[in-house]
Structures are given as C-alpha cells and as structure tokens.
Design a protein around this motif. Structure first.
Motif, PDB file in Angstrom:
ATOM      1  N   TYR A  72     -22.320  37.256  64.562  1.00  0.00           N
ATOM      2  CA  TYR A  72     -23.168  36.213  63.976  1.00  0.00           C
ATOM      3  C   TYR A  72     -23.956  35.524  65.082  1.00  0.00           C
ATOM      4  O   TYR A  72     -23.400  35.088  66.088  1.00  0.00           O
ATOM      5  N   VAL A  73     -25.264  35.436  64.900  1.00  0.00           N
ATOM      6  CA  VAL A  73     -26.133  34.788  65.884  1.00  0.00           C
ATOM      7  C   VAL A  73     -26.491  33.376  65.444  1.00  0.00           C
ATOM      8  O   VAL A  73     -26.461  32.429  66.229  1.00  0.00           O
ATOM      9  N   GLY A  74     -26.842  33.199  64.158  1.00  0.00           N
ATOM     10  CA  GLY A  74     -27.198  31.881  63.663  1.00  0.00           C
ATOM     11  C   GLY A  74     -27.938  31.974  62.342  1.00  0.00           C
ATOM     12  O   GLY A  74     -28.187  33.065  61.819  1.00  0.00           O
ATOM     13  N   GLY A  75     -28.256  30.831  61.773  1.00  0.00           N
ATOM     14  CA  GLY A  75     -28.999  30.785  60.530  1.00  0.00           C
ATOM     15  C   GLY A  75     -28.109  30.757  59.310  1.00  0.00           C
ATOM     16  O   GLY A  75     -26.895  30.968  59.387  1.00  0.00           O
ATOM     17  N   ASP A  76     -28.731  30.533  58.167  1.00  0.00           N
ATOM     18  CA  ASP A  76     -28.018  30.457  56.893  1.00  0.00           C
ATOM     19  C   ASP A  76     -28.784  31.258  55.839  1.00  0.00           C
ATOM     20  O   ASP A  76     -30.014  31.408  55.915  1.00  0.00           O
TER      21      ASP A  76
ATOM     22  N   ALA B 131     -30.727  33.642  53.603  1.00  0.00           N
ATOM     23  CA  ALA B 131     -31.606  34.762  53.930  1.00  0.00           C
ATOM     24  C   ALA B 131     -32.039  34.754  55.389  1.00  0.00           C
ATOM     25  O   ALA B 131     -32.505  35.771  55.908  1.00  0.00           O
ATOM     26  N   ASP B 132     -31.872  33.627  56.081  1.00  0.00           N
ATOM     27  CA  ASP B 132     -32.279  33.519  57.488  1.00  0.00           C
ATOM     28  C   ASP B 132     -31.132  33.804  58.457  1.00  0.00           C
ATOM     29  O   ASP B 132     -31.281  33.607  59.673  1.00  0.00           O
ATOM     30  N   THR B 133     -29.986  34.238  57.933  1.00  0.00           N
ATOM     31  CA  THR B 133     -28.848  34.542  58.803  1.00  0.00           C
ATOM     32  C   THR B 133     -29.198  35.696  59.738  1.00  0.00           C
ATOM     33  O   THR B 133     -29.738  36.709  59.312  1.00  0.00           O
ATOM     34  N   ARG B 134     -28.871  35.546  61.034  1.00  0.00           N
ATOM     35  CA  ARG B 134     -29.211  36.562  62.030  1.00  0.00           C
ATOM     36  C   ARG B 134     -27.924  37.162  62.605  1.00  0.00           C
ATOM     37  O   ARG B 134     -26.956  36.441  62.871  1.00  0.00           O
ATOM     38  N   TRP B 135     -27.973  38.489  62.818  1.00  0.00           N
ATOM     39  CA  TRP B 135     -26.833  39.228  63.349  1.00  0.00           C
ATOM     40  C   TRP B 135     -27.307  40.147  64.470  1.00  0.00           C
ATOM     41  O   TRP B 135     -28.458  40.559  64.501  1.00  0.00           O
TER      42      TRP B 135
END
Length: 566
Positions: A30-34, A36-40
């Motif tokens: 997990y990189v960040g965001g929530d 639909a904006d979640t980044r991996w």
C-alpha cells in the motif's frame, strides 16, 4: 476465473478462481490514497517473482495482508493478478505476526539460535488469523481449485481448508527450515501444527533434511505410516489420504538478474562503487536482512581478526555489509542492531584509514538495479547464515556474474549449499575456519574462480524459479491426489519388463520394503513385501537383491526374507 454462483455468497467476492495463492503478505504494498485513488506498488522479494508469471497465466487470485493494520480493502486487480486483502488489527499484528510467527516459530524452526517464547494468547491469535485466511481462500476458490498456501505464518490453513472445502487441491510450501524433532517437540501446540499441515496434498520444503524432519515428527506424534516421501493420513471419511512431503528448493529469475547485470548503467555503477570504497584489491560483500540467523556478527568478527592479525589490510580488502531493516518492533532485533552497529564502529575505529574503510555498513534496502551493481562490484560474496531455508542472495550473486568471476563463500547451513557445491563451503561457527576460507577466497587464482563460477551458474540457470514453481505445481496437480489404478505409462513399462529374458530386481529395504521408523532396529518388512519377494523368487529368470546401507547382520535380522535367491 468464474462468476460466483452461490446466491448467498458475500457480494464482495463475486468471482471465484481456479488458482489461489495464500500468503501472509500480498504481492503489492500500500502506497497511499483511498477508494478509487488507492495506490499500490509491487513488493520486492523472491516469492512475488516466483509466482507472478504463474498467477497471470492462470488468472489467479492472491490472498494476503496488505501491510497496513486496522484497515480493510476491497478486492482489486493489479498488473493482471486479482488481489484479495485480508485485514489484520494492530493487536493481531502484535500477537499473531510479531509474537507467535516471529518470536515463537521463527527461532524454534531456526534451531533455537535465539530462545523462542511460548504464550497462549499468541497461539490463540495465530489460530484466529489462520482461520480468517482460510475462510477468505475458501470463498474465492472455484470448485476443484488449486490453493497454494505459503510459509510458516499459515500452517493451520491447509487443515481448515480441507474441512470446509474437501474438493480443493491444497499445497503448502515452507520457506524456512523445519527443525529436528528434539527441537520441534518443545512447541506446546506441536500436534495442532502438524495436523494443520497434513490438510495439504503436497507439503514442500527447501531441503530433503527438512522433509525428513517433518516425516519423523508425523510418525512420532501420530504414528502414521510413511513410505519414502508419501505419508498415509486417515481422511474424515475413513479413506486413507496420501500426502506428499518432499523438498522443492526455491530459486530466482536467473535470466532477469543476468540481463540487468549486463546493462551499461549497472556496470558503470559497479565501477563507481569500487572507486567510492578507495579502489581496494578485493571487495567483500554481505547482503542480509538484519536477523540473528544470518551470521552477520560471525563474519564481522572473522574479518576484524584478519585485519588485527595482518592477514588482510584495509588497503587490500574492504567489507560492505548491507543489512536491510527487519522486525524492528521485536526486542531481539533491536538488540541485534545495536550490537552490529557497535561492532562496525569498533572495527572502523581500530582498522580504517583515510579513504579506506574497514567496513561500510548500510542499514537499508536497495532496489534490484543497485543490488546487481553491488554483486558485480564484489569479488567475494559472504553468505554465513547460521541457519537458512535457502538464501536467495547466494543465487542472485551467481546469476549476476555473467563474467564468470567472483567467489561465493557459502555457509553449509543454508539450503543453497545443497545445490551450490562449487562454492567455498564453511561452518560459520568455526571462526578460524571461516577466516581461512575468507583468505582462500581473496587469494583464489582467476582460473579457479572462473571454473567454480561456471559450474555455479549452470546450476542456478538450470534450476530457476520457473522450474521450482512448475515442479511443485506438477507434483500437486499430478501426484497430490494420487489416482487409483495403473497409469498407461506404468502399464507400458511393466509390459516391457515382462518381455526381458532375465531380470534383476534390486529393492531398497528401509522406506520401500519396510516403513521408515525412528528406531532402525524396529524396522520390519511388511507381509505384502515379503509375499511379493517370494513370488518373484519362484521365477527361474528372476533374481532379487536387497539394497541397504545397513550392516549385513542388521539386515538379516530385520529383513528375514523367505529365502530369496540373492
């Protein structure tokens, strides 16, 4: 993958898959965001590299923890793989992962190099989390799917899956060692863990010795018969299940490492690394997680004594130690870091010269490109683990040395030492022997270095990670559930043997004619084996021989065959 047909199924799991991998961690971080904006981003590590191609080819799903406590994520797609996150709370992370997995099982399975801790609340958390993983895998697995469970954190999952989904083909691979019974028996929940593993159809280990330790534990705790690598396990329906327990040594994507090492950028970086170290004659390299099993203190002690005794000088040789952070919330690991950094300071204070450090210590991880440059810059690779399931760093070094140069100094207590016999093998507990081996590696003639490295590279390239996963899955899907009857291939082989004018049948005694037992003197040939030998002996054109490493008197006592013509 298939649409979910159960109308009562959880709507989040609206698709099922024919191939499911279950591991403690997902192949992405997990990189960040929530939302639909979640980044991996893709996780580094050998397991991800090993299984990514298999998962994409089979459109499989990967079940695991996302690496963030007290956070739930819906299933999603990432780079061709379906990702199914399993949530963990902060308390579960402390008790199941840091506690039972890494402060109970890890030291126990690594020959008690550090003392394990046994706490009932940790065990309860381990059971609870394993059940959550099993339930998630059961929900996303299609009928008859292949489920491959990974590593010591999830040893109860195979049995839980077997009970809820007996239609599944279940594999388990243990990436760390499995200890001898005298050590394993200390675990208060020793029967429950073995029973959990026996829910699988195929249980894989890094070394043949690990598989043997597991089979002996099964015999001691449950009394089940073992025939070679096959264990006879009673099923819930009263039928006998055959479970395969054998070694499948894991490997790396050797071609990818070589390709990276051949790039001009990596080669230029390797030259820069050597210049930054003062252009010594010899660069020694250690690359490890900061873990007490890796023997970092032993190699530093040996190197420091070589400098003290003037068998090496800092102008001649320097040591680069990469120690990536590991489990820093566990007290044992915090203490280890303090000890290592104290040793580095003392050795540099005693022996370093301006422009010539004795040890360059780097407490962080590096991307693969930088690692390939370090491998190319290093004349000697030091792998001195006190106990290691495999150690893929040794294989990465070999794969990167397309120039057939460099020396691998390798602990005999790693799984890699079973395969990489042309390395300089050492016992890291023997500091004097380790020092002599380091000097031998430094002074090895170029022709000898090239001869050894060519042999090592052949082994790593032929047995790469694709071969590892293919071999395990072939065993799992072809042998895991042993079909009844005689296969066409076996029938043809028997037919050809029947047409041979004279036949010598050589039979191994222990594990073939007689089940393996813990006390060799208790072994006895089975009635069926004796009857078969007697029938073969009645044929004039057939001779029967017993093959054994036993003394002849011992073999006569335990075999007692009905006078076959041997």
């Amino acid at each position: 993958m298939k649409p979910e047909t159960d109308s009562e199924a959880d709507p989040i799991f609206d698709t099922t898959y024919d191939m499911v991998v279950v591991s403690n961690r997902l192949p992405v971080d997990y990189v960040g965001g929530d939302g639909a904006d979640t980044r991996w981003k893709v996780s580094p590590g050998g397991l991800v590299t090993a299984l990514e191609p298999v998962m994409r080819a089979n459109e499989g799903a990967w079940v695991g923890w996302a690496g963030v406590a007290d956070r739930e994520f819906d299933p999603f797609e990432h780079d061709g793989i379906s990702i199914v996150p399993v949530p963990l709370s902060e308390d579960e992370l402390e008790e199941y992962y840091e506690g039972f997995s890494n402060d109970t099982l890890w030291p126990l399975y690594h020959d008690v190099i550090a003392p394990p801790s046994f706490h009932r609340e940790w065990w309860d958390a381990y059971v609870r989390v394993n059940r959550r993983f099993a339930e998630t895998a059961a929900r996303v697995a299609a009928p008859g799917a292949v489920v491959w469970v990974q590593d010591y954190q999830l040893q109860l999952v195979p049995r839980m899956l077997r009970e809820s989904r007996p239609d599944l083909v279940i594999g388990f691979f243990n990436h760390i060692p499995f200890p001898a019974y005298g050590i394993y028996s200390q675990l208060p929940w020793r029967r429950q863990v073995i029973d959990g593993l026996l829910g699988a159809d195929v249980i894989g280990f890094q070394r043949a010795a690990d598989a043997g330790n597991f089979s002996r534990a099964v015999r001691r705790l449950f009394g089940y018969k073992t025939r070679g690598t096959v264990l006879e396990v009673p099923g819930a329906d009263g039928e006998m299940r055959h479970v395969v327990a054998r070694h499948f040594p894991i490997s790396i994507d050797a071609a990818a490492f070589e390709e990276l090492a051949r790039t001009p950028e990596v080669q230029q970086r390797a030259r820069e690394i050597r210049r930054s170290l003062g252009d010594p004659e010899v660069v020694m390299l250690g690359v490890d997680r900061l873990d007490y099993t890796k023997g970092i203190r032993h190699r530093m002690k040996a190197f420091g004594e070589l400098l003290r005794d003037e068998r090496l000088s800092v102008q001649q040789a320097t040591l680069v130690q990469v120690a990536s952070p590991s489990r820093e919330r566990v007290e044992t690991y915090r203490q280890l870091r303090d000890e290592i950094e104290l040793m580095v300071g003392r050795l540099n204070g005693d022996h370093a010269a301006l422009g010539h450090p004795a040890i360059t210590y780097l407490h962080h991880g590096y991307p693969r490109q930088e690692m390939a440059a370090l491998y190319l810059a290093a004349d000697v690779m030091l792998v001195t683990a006190l106990r290691d399931g495999m150690n893929l760093v040794a294989k990465e070094y070999v794969a990167s040395r397309y120039d057939d140069d460099g020396v691998l100094l390798l602990s005999e207590f790693t799984g890699a030492s079973d395969e990489l016999r042309q390395a300089v093998l050492v016992n890291p507990h023997d500091i004097e022997g380790l020092k002599d081996a380091m000097v031998e590696a430094v002074n090895m003639p170029p022709r000898e270095r090239a001869r050894r490295m060519r042999a090592l590279r052949r082994r790593v390239i032929e047995n790469d990670v694709a071969n590892w996963s293919a071999t395990f899955l072939e065993t799992l899907t072809g042998v895991g559930k042993i079909p009844g009857g005689v296969s066409d291939a076996l029938r043809g082989a028997v037919s050809r043997l029947a047409q041979t004018p004279r036949l010598l049948v050589a039979l191994d005694f222990d594990g073939t004619l007689a089940p393996l037992v813990d006390r060799p003197e208790d072994a006895r040939a089975t009635d069926r084996a004796r009857a078969a030998i007697e029938r073969m002996s009645e044929h004039e054109d057939t001779r029967v021989a017993l093959v054994s490493g036993r003394a002849l008197d011992s073999l006569k006592e335990v075999a007692s065959p009905p006078s076959p013509r041997c």
